[in-house]
Design a protein around this motif. Structure first.
Motif, PDB file in Angstrom:
ATOM      1  N   SER A  82       0.838  -1.211   0.000  1.00  0.00           N
ATOM      2  CA  SER A  82       0.000   0.000   0.000  1.00  0.00           C
ATOM      3  C   SER A  82       0.867   1.254   0.000  1.00  0.00           C
ATOM      4  CB  SER A  82      -0.929   0.013   1.222  1.00  0.00           C
ATOM      5  OG  SER A  82      -1.835  -1.055   1.142  1.00  0.00           O
ATOM      6  N   GLN A 100      -6.871   1.040  -0.250  1.00  0.00           N
ATOM      7  CA  GLN A 100      -7.305   0.027   0.707  1.00  0.00           C
ATOM      8  C   GLN A 100      -8.079   0.671   1.852  1.00  0.00           C
ATOM      9  OE1 GLN A 100      -3.971  -2.006   2.444  1.00  0.00           O
ATOM     10  NE2 GLN A 100      -5.152  -3.846   2.780  1.00  0.00           N
ATOM     11  N   ASP A 109      -6.112  -1.733  -4.657  1.00  0.00           N
ATOM     12  CA  ASP A 109      -5.414  -2.235  -3.464  1.00  0.00           C
ATOM     13  C   ASP A 109      -6.376  -3.125  -2.672  1.00  0.00           C
ATOM     14  OD1 ASP A 109      -3.571  -2.681  -1.507  1.00  0.00           O
ATOM     15  OD2 ASP A 109      -3.327  -0.578  -0.919  1.00  0.00           O
ATOM     16  N   GLU A 110      -6.174  -4.420  -2.788  1.00  0.00           N
ATOM     17  CA  GLU A 110      -7.033  -5.430  -2.154  1.00  0.00           C
ATOM     18  C   GLU A 110      -8.520  -5.143  -2.412  1.00  0.00           C
ATOM     19  OE1 GLU A 110      -5.864  -7.033   1.553  1.00  0.00           O
ATOM     20  OE2 GLU A 110      -3.779  -6.432   1.314  1.00  0.00           O
TER      21      GLU A 110
HETATM   22 MG    MG Z   1      -1.913  -2.851   2.177  1.00  0.00          MG
END
Ligand code: MG
Ligand code: ADP
Length: 251
Positions: A45, A85, A161-162
């Motif tokens: 991240s 995220q 991000d995820e």
């Molecule tokens: Mg992360």
């Protein structure tokens, strides 16, 4: 082959002394589908935040869609879309209102912004919740809204991000249909982080493995599998686990 993202010698130390990135070099092809993999706390991240200019780097050089963000920040901002995220959504706004607002922020007229909001609501199947306040959304719907917001201005590079945390299997499958279509048919470069390795295995072609702020591998997913298990065919998850276990052997 032209490059969408080029990262050279990227360093980041947080004010508390955490060395999150220790000289990262990476490049992602235009139109590619790239997965950045690594354990929690590895620096994924942080890397996305530096590359997307949310955070300041300590050292290093970035080229995003042919521009240096230190020189042509506006151009880079237009080229990228980011579904972070941990970005907070304004809890009191509705899904529709936020999407319209985002369009206006990117310079769309009122009519264009409304049209784009409706398109994205359709694309991400957010119709049932379009008038709900974001505070009342499920985790999976929040993630889909983050992605929709990232796409309002039709960026050529999309950072995820995820993205699928909290999505149920159907939502996840529909989500990947949308993202792979954008990648294959519209040439959008995708930069993904995920802990669901089967998603990366299925959709991405290139990857990097980051551990403790350093890149351990960068290349194709097939190349990583062959490096770890040269004799047998294996899934990305099997190869990843084998590799990570060699770094931290169980006592
Ligand atoms: Mg992360
Ligand atoms: P990942 O996304 O791979 O899980 P992060 O980039 O979030 O990892 O974090 C990398 C390292 O930096 C971790 O040790 C994390 O605790 C630390 N870190 C992340 N954000 C901050 C911050 N704002 N301040 C201090 N340390 C941070």
């Amino acid at each position: 082959m032209s490059t969408a993202i080029n990262i050279e010698s990227l360093f980041k130390t947080y004010p508390d002394g955490t060395q999150a990135l220790k000289g990262v070099n990476l490049s992602v092809e235009k139109g590619g589908f790239f997965a950045l993999l690594g354990p929690n706390g590895a620096g994924k991240s942080t890397l996305i935040k530096l590359v997307t200019t949310l955070y300041k780097k300590d050292e290093g050089h970035l080229m995003i869609d042919g521009s240096d963000p230190d020189i042509d920040f506006k151009r880079v901002q237009r080229a990228i879309g980011v579904a972070s995220q941990d970005n907070e959504l304004d809890p009191g706004e509705t899904v529709m209102a936020l999407l319209r607002f985002q369009g206006r922020l990117f310079g769309l007229s009122k009519t264009e912004a409304n049209k784009r909001a409706e398109e994205l609501i359709d694309l991400f199947d957010l119709q049932p919740v379009s008038d709900k306040r974001t505070a009342d959304l499920s985790g999976g719907n929040k993630r889909r809204l983050h992605c929709a917001l990232a796409l309002v201005h039709k960026p050529s590079i999309l950072f995820l991000d995820e993205p699928t945390v909290g999505m149920d299997p159907l939502a996840r499958s529909l989500f990947w249909e949308v993202i792979t279509r954008l990648n294959r048919e519209e040439g959008v470069t995708v930069f993904l982080t995920t802990q669901y390795l089967e998603e990366a295995d299925k959709h991405a072609s290139d990857m990097a493995l980051i551990v403790d702020g350093s890149i351990h591998f960068a290349g194709t997913i097939t190349g990583f599998k062959q490096l770890v298990h040269p004799q047998d065919a294996s899934s990305l998850e099997e190869s990843y686990l084998t590799y990570i276990k060699t770094l931290s052997p169980v006592c």
